[in-house]
Design an enzyme around this catalytic site. Structure first.
Site, mmCIF file in Angstrom:
data_model
loop_
_atom_site.group_PDB
_atom_site.id
_atom_site.type_symbol
_atom_site.label_atom_id
_atom_site.label_comp_id
_atom_site.label_asym_id
_atom_site.label_seq_id
_atom_site.Cartn_x
_atom_site.Cartn_y
_atom_site.Cartn_z
ATOM 1 N NE ARG A 343 -3.459 -2.749 0.326
ATOM 2 C CZ ARG A 343 -3.078 -3.883 -0.260
ATOM 3 N NH1 ARG A 343 -1.997 -3.910 -1.039
ATOM 4 N NH2 ARG A 343 -3.784 -4.986 -0.084
ATOM 5 C CG ASP A 492 -8.881 -2.269 8.871
ATOM 6 O OD1 ASP A 492 -8.313 -3.213 9.432
ATOM 7 O OD2 ASP A 492 -8.475 -1.765 7.794
ATOM 8 C CB THR A 708 -7.675 -2.416 -3.302
ATOM 9 O OG1 THR A 708 -8.697 -3.348 -2.899
ATOM 10 C CG2 THR A 708 -7.762 -2.245 -4.812
ATOM 11 N N GLY A 709 -6.640 -5.108 -1.862
ATOM 12 C CA GLY A 709 -6.698 -6.568 -1.831
ATOM 13 C C GLY A 709 -7.688 -7.133 -2.835
HETATM 14 C C1 GLC Z 1 -8.608 -2.015 3.976
HETATM 15 C C2 GLC Z 1 -7.452 -2.584 4.768
HETATM 16 C C3 GLC Z 1 -7.659 -4.066 5.013
HETATM 17 C C4 GLC Z 1 -8.999 -4.320 5.601
HETATM 18 C C5 GLC Z 1 -10.105 -3.707 4.754
HETATM 19 C C6 GLC Z 1 -11.468 -3.836 5.367
HETATM 20 O O1 GLC Z 1 -8.605 -2.520 2.700
HETATM 21 O O2 GLC Z 1 -6.236 -2.393 4.087
HETATM 22 O O3 GLC Z 1 -6.667 -4.547 5.872
HETATM 23 O O4 GLC Z 1 -9.182 -5.702 5.695
HETATM 24 O O5 GLC Z 1 -9.848 -2.335 4.588
HETATM 25 O O6 GLC Z 1 -11.618 -3.108 6.540
#
Ligand code: GLC
Length: 800
Positions: A343, A492, A708-709
């Protein structure tokens, strides 16, 4: 509205309307020398750290300025424009432009007043400088006298924040020199000569011109731009002369002018080169561009070969063009960018977070496993070495992580250094899908026995690491004997309290036990298998009795026993992740899975993807529901969080619901918004962190591009889910879940060093299931290919 298109043959996205609704960006280089560039040449560069190695300035929260600007001036008419549409911003009736974002390079073609220009921006592979190569062509029928100006805005301090806010200091530590073919900027110059103060070091940056003579220069930003002028009308360009003013204090810049005369049809190539290097290194770099054309062609070819080589390990040809563009190129490339950059740097992230988020990084790895298992392996090792000996993951793994010698969240020093006050419930549990997928893809079962350090000392095999991850959860159980909430789970914003319990984490743990059971079988660890069976049965029973409610799983329990996500709640009564993970984890019965997925579709689906929960919190949030801070339908507060789209695609696919899986893919896919880009605003070729949903007046608008994941979850949802590539330790299962109108599609996949050409035929319009699987002419007994059946090159036909 459409601003561009996918050029699949070249693996490029081409923007043919430059007035995009947001800066549409691309990544150049690597975190060793990284650059982000928008379609209007905005963006910044850094060496090693986005926050602490910033060499080109960028103003956050503004338009995408400044940038890597090249100005062209007709010295007869005195008219001028830029090689990217902005910053001069000529009328689009007379100015034509195209921006090509490719894999590790971006180029922009422009046509104005009979002059064609093409500027190629890139960082050569494994190098730590950047190149802006320009070709100018006289497309008119008379000779033309032109000036070309290159402009870069150096920071005055390597720390981007100091550069922006500490002006009583940073304006007085920088000066520039003209060195014949370049501007040199030095920061804290005396440190080189006298004593080092507070460990400070001098930094030298350069901005040079290759392939042409410098006619004038400026090293002082204000002198070049001019008071009451801006990037769109620098006084140096207006006058056709940079003024030869160097900075001593104040803001530095690099501005170089060259004059060229072009006969009708004639072209000229030159290059601006930029970096942070000492004089000798700079000389060497500049000299390597003696032949600008040949050098840049070779470097561009090398970049393409590197990236295309990686992407070509998995290529599909399906009836959906936008699916192909995402899977073959853009989603795949984004997976590499999140994998490499974490990130660290974008137009939303400044690079301040000095490390890798544990859960984010372990998930990012999943997106590249099918393309570059060896890269995945390195990072898996690294992340395992950031696991504490109690089995938990370090919430933040510092970029200079020193395995075996790290403090942990139990130490005040770690908390102070990282700002992370405690373990999170989910971090180490992400290792299970990631390690499993890696071994299944690569066949490297020996990895289970590889010995790896723990973050805070001691070592253990990978198998031992995974056992300890289970122990960590089992040693931190909450009131109902599900894993305790600790600081937070994936979400989060969800603070259930230390003893609270998240259904999502409980399902992750349940899944982890299934994975570890496979490893235990591999190792013939019968005692452990018996233990796993026992605890998994107990956990499963608890989740089923405590978390299932008619047609959905609740989100969890607060520490005080309050249920979160009950269908009777006035707000947030339906949550996405516990439903998708009920399926992914293998916990839900078929009946529960069908009901839960149906509830998702009924209550959370929107034209732009599936909401994270609904209704948004407004009046009924509990203390600990941090998402309340966001506007309704935004981010975790009932927005369409992008990352979970991948999980719901996977869950629907695992249930064989190909139409539904593809419906979710399409709704949330950037590419399907290509012709409605004014609504989505973000790049149509990359996922963002979330999209605003129904409570917002801007429903469908997406935010937080690139890092982003989502890149990895959607990739997994598509490759393992929709396309059904499901390797295990011994071979490959092929189980597509596709839209029923896909009559045929093809996959070219590299698998354990072998080539697989897979043709899937679907004559009867099925969504999933198979009739036959033929490998090199031989019929298999089901839809599984044992690795031992594979030749070097394989023709595979699956009939659905
Ligand atoms: C953001 C954070 C990730 C978290 C997500 C959901 O993408 O980087 O760690 O899981 O928000 O809150």
């Amino acid at each position: 509205m459409r601003y561009g298109y996918f050029d699949e043959a070249n693996k490029e996205y081409v923007i043919d309307r430059p007035d995009t609704p947001a800066p549409w960006a691309n990544y150049l280089g690597s975190p060793e020398y990284g650059a982000i560039i928008s379609n209007n040449a905005g963006g910044y560069s850094f060496v090693k750290s986005g926050a602490n190695g910033r060499i080109l300035r960028y103003i956050f929260n503004s338009f995408d300025q400044p940038g890597r600007y090249i100005y062209l001036r007709d010295n007869d008419s005195k008219d001028y424009w830029s090689a990217s549409w902005q910053p001069v911003g000529k009328d689009l009736d007379s100015y034509k432009s195209e921006c090509h974002h490719g894999t590790g390079y971006t180029y922009m073609n422009a046509e104005y007043a009979g002059i064609k220009s093409s500027v190629l921006y890139y960082v050569p592979l494994d190098k730590t400088h950047e190149v802006w190569k320009l070709k100018v062509t006289n497309d008119s029928d008379k000779p033309r006298n032109l000036s070309v100006f290159g402009y870069c805005e150096f920071t005055n301090d390597n720390n981007y924040e100091q550069d922006q806010v500490n002006l009583q200091y940073t304006l007085f530590i920088t000066r520039t020199y003209f060195m014949g073919n370049r501007i040199k900027q030095v920061i804290n110059e005396n440190v080189n000569k006298g004593a080092a103060i507070n460990g400070s070091v001098a930094f030298t940056r350069f901005f040079g011109l290759a392939g042409a003579e410098v006619a004038s220069y400026a090293g002082d930003k204000e002198a070049f731009l001019g008071r009451y002028h801006g990037y769109g009308n620098p006084v140096g360009v207006e006058n056709g002369d940079c003024g030869n003013c160097l900075n001593y204090n104040g803001n530095a810049c690099g501005a170089l002018e060259t004059k060229i005369t072009l006969a009708p049809g004639e072209s000229k190539e030159l290059a601006f080169v930029l970096g942070m290097k000492n004089d000798a290194e700079t000389e060497a770099v500049m000299n390597s561009y003696a032949d600008v054309h040949a050098q840049s062609e070779a470097e561009l070819a090398e970049l393409k070969e590197y990236w295309h080589g990686k992407l070509n390990h998995f290529q599909v040809k399906t009836p959906s063009e936008s699916f192909n563009a995402m899977i073959n190129t853009w989603n795949a490339y984004q997976c590499f960018m999140t994998f490499i950059w974490s990130r660290a740097a974008s137009f939303s992230y400044c690079g301040l977070r000095n490390g890798y988020g544990y859960r984010d990084t372990v998930q990012d790895i999943q997106g590249v496993i099918h393309l570059a298992p060896e890269m995945a392996l390195d990072k898996i090792r690294f992340m395992l070495s950031a696991q504490v000996d109690n089995g938990g993951g370090l919430p933040l793994v510092k970029f200079d992580h020193n395995a075996g010698h790290e403090d942990t969240p139990d130490d005040e020093s770690y908390v102070r250094a990282t700002g992370h006050p405690a373990y999170r419930a989910d971090d180490a549990l992400w290792l299970f899908p990631t390690v499993y997928k890696y071994i299944a893809e690569s066949g490297n079962t020996d990895f289970i026995d590889e010995v790896i350090l723990f973050a805070n000392g001691g070592e253990g095999t990978v198998y031992e690491h995974l056992k300890r991850a289970i122990d960590f959860s089992m040693n931190h159980l909450g009131n109902n004997r599900m894993p305790a909430g600790l600081h937070a789970d994936w979400n989060d914003c969800l603070r259930l309290g230390k003893q609270g319990e998240s259904t999502f984490v409980a399902m992750q743990l349940y899944y982890a036990m299934s994975v570890l059971r496979i490893f235990a079988e591999q190792k013939n660890d019968t005692e452990y298998i018996a233990y796993l069976d026992k605890i998994q049965k107990e956990l499963g029973d608890i989740i089923q009795t405590k978390c299932w409610e008619d047609d959905r799983y609740i989100r969890g329990y607060k520490e005080d026993g309050m249920i979160i996500g009950s269908k009777h709640d006035p707000e947030a009564n339906m949550w996405l992740n516990p439903q998708s993970w009920a399926v992914i984890s293998g916990l839900a019965t078929k009946d529960q899975a069908e009901k839960a997925l149906e509830s998702v579709h009924r209550e959370l689906n929107t034209p732009y993807g599936v909401r994270l929960m609904a209704p948004s919190y407004v009046d009924h949030a509990f203390e600990g529901a941090l998402m309340l801070l966001f506007n309704p339908s935004t981010k975790e507060n009932g927005g369409i969080f992008s990352q979970p789209q991948g999980w719901i695609i996977l869950a629907e696919s695992l249930m064989g619901h190909g139409n539904r899986a593809f419906e979710y893919f399409t709704e949330s896919s950037p590419a399907s918004m290509n012709d409605k880009a004014e609504i989505r605003k973000l790049e149509p070729y990359c996922h963002g962190q979330f999209t605003e949903s129904s409570d917002s007046p801007f429903e469908g608008r997406a935010h937080v591009h690139w890092l982003t994941g989502t890149a990895s979850t959607v990739m997994v949802g598509c490759v393992e889910g929709i396309l059904g590539m499901r390797p295990d330790f011994d071979g490959l299962r092929i189980a597509p879940s596709v839209p029923s109108d896909w009559k045929e599609f093809e996959i070219n996949k590299d698998f354990r060093g072998k080539k697989l050409h897979i043709v899937v035929k679907n004559p009867n319009g099925a969504e999933s299931g198979y009739k036959s699987l033929v490998v090199n002419g031989k019929e298999m007994s089901d839809n599984y290919i044992a690795a031992s059946e594979l030749a070097d090159i394989n023709e595979i036909i699956l009939t659905m």
